[in-house]
Design an enzyme around this catalytic site. Structure first.
Site, PDB file in Angstrom:
ATOM      1  CG  HIS A  94      -5.840   8.651  -1.401  1.00 31.79           C
ATOM      2  ND1 HIS A  94      -4.695   9.390  -1.174  1.00 31.79           N
ATOM      3  CD2 HIS A  94      -5.842   8.376  -2.736  1.00 31.79           C
ATOM      4  CE1 HIS A  94      -4.046   9.554  -2.312  1.00 31.79           C
ATOM      5  NE2 HIS A  94      -4.716   8.944  -3.277  1.00 31.79           N
ATOM      6  CD  GLU A  95      -8.483   6.439  -4.852  1.00 31.49           C
ATOM      7  OE1 GLU A  95      -8.693   7.307  -5.720  1.00 31.49           O
ATOM      8  OE2 GLU A  95      -7.389   5.844  -4.742  1.00 31.49           O
ATOM      9  CG  HIS A 104      -7.655  11.748  -5.777  1.00 29.56           C
ATOM     10  ND1 HIS A 104      -6.608  12.635  -5.971  1.00 29.56           N
ATOM     11  CD2 HIS A 104      -7.076  10.541  -5.523  1.00 29.56           C
ATOM     12  CE1 HIS A 104      -5.452  11.995  -5.822  1.00 29.56           C
ATOM     13  NE2 HIS A 104      -5.711  10.737  -5.546  1.00 29.56           N
ATOM     14  CD  GLU A 150      -2.082  10.070  -5.921  1.00 22.38           C
ATOM     15  OE1 GLU A 150      -2.234   9.299  -4.951  1.00 22.38           O
ATOM     16  OE2 GLU A 150      -2.935  10.207  -6.814  1.00 22.38           O
TER      17      GLU A 150
END
Length: 263
Positions: free
Chosen positions: A130-131, A134, A195
């Site tokens: 997920h990071e 980003h 997100e």
């Protein structure tokens, strides 16, 4: 004014790009590379302020899983400009917060508090991916670009009102209302979009790395079980746990197909 509009239009044309995996169009007036230096400085300050964890097992585990995910993300999104694995920094910070963050340039931070919640490496990979997503999606640069545009619009509105016959109090009230409206109508929804986008890209990247994407849903169920008060989703920068779980469940078939091919 005419020249300003033409200049703004040219900026938008130059700054338009698309997000890997999702294909969403985004406006970038500033690149990850331009933000990387500031991110490195801020990351360094966090190291001094919070300190790094003394738990070597946590740190080694994060770096091992982080490297796997970065290699997979670079293979999936070769045009995203992601740094090679050896240039990323994955650090565990001394803090009981249940949180993690990413900065442009490949700076990833996890707090000790969140490291204790992972039941297996698959769940850890879900948050790492997920990071990393980003960074791949250049969400940091997009947020800065959006803020620059909103600030420019508010300044333009303030200048325009200055030439009107409204009294000063009315002008101030209008500007404040526009600022609040921009926060609710532009910045916060885009933050939730980022997100949700990172959630989807994350399960694709972790599946490509050979980690079970279903662990992402398991992790958010753990987060949901922790409770705690959260603001209404419309006032939050993040989607609710319920929304995340529902969307991830809907998107899971695509990730599972990749996982079965790469496990």
């Amino acid at each position: 004014m005419k020249h300003l509009l033409v200049f703004s239009f040219l900026l938008i044309l130059v700054g338009c790009t698309t997000v890997p995996e999702t294909g969403r169009s985004q406006l970038l007036l500033i690149s990850n590379e331009q933000l990387a230096s500031a991110a490195a400085n801020q990351y360094g300050e966090l190291k001094k302020e919070l300190g790094l964890s003394n738990n070597q097992q946590m740190r080694q585990r994060l770096n091992r899983v982080g490297r796997d995910v970065v290699i997979a993300a670079r293979e999936r999104s070769p045009d995203a400009g992601l740094p090679p694995p050896e240039e990323w920094e994955f650090e565990v910070f001394k803090s009981e917060q249940v949180n993690a963050f990413a900065m442009p340039g490949g700076y990833i931070g996890f707090y000790e508090g969140i490291m204790t919640k992972f039941e297996n490496d698959d769940q850890l990979a879900a948050v790492v991916a997920h990071e990393v997503a980003h960074v791949a999606a250049k969400h940091g640069g997009e947020r800065v670009s959006q803020q620059l545009l909103v600030q420019g619009a508010l300044v333009g509105g303030a200048i325009g009102l200055g030439y009107s016959e409204m009294d000063r109090n009315t002008q101030v009230a209008i500007i404040q209302g526009l600022g609040f409206g921009a926060q609710l109508g532009v910045l916060l929804p885009y933050s939730r979009t980022h997100e949700n986008e990172a959630d989807y890209m994350g399960i694709i990247y972790m599946a490509e790395a050979g980690y079970d994407p279903r662990a992402a849903v398991d992790f958010w169920l753990i987060m949901q079980s922790l409770g705690g008060q959260a603001p209404p989703e419309i006032l939050s920068t993040h989607p609710s746990n319920e929304t995340r779980i529902r969307k991830l469940t809907e998107q899971m078939p695509a990730a599972l197909e990749i996982y079965e091919r790469n496990r």
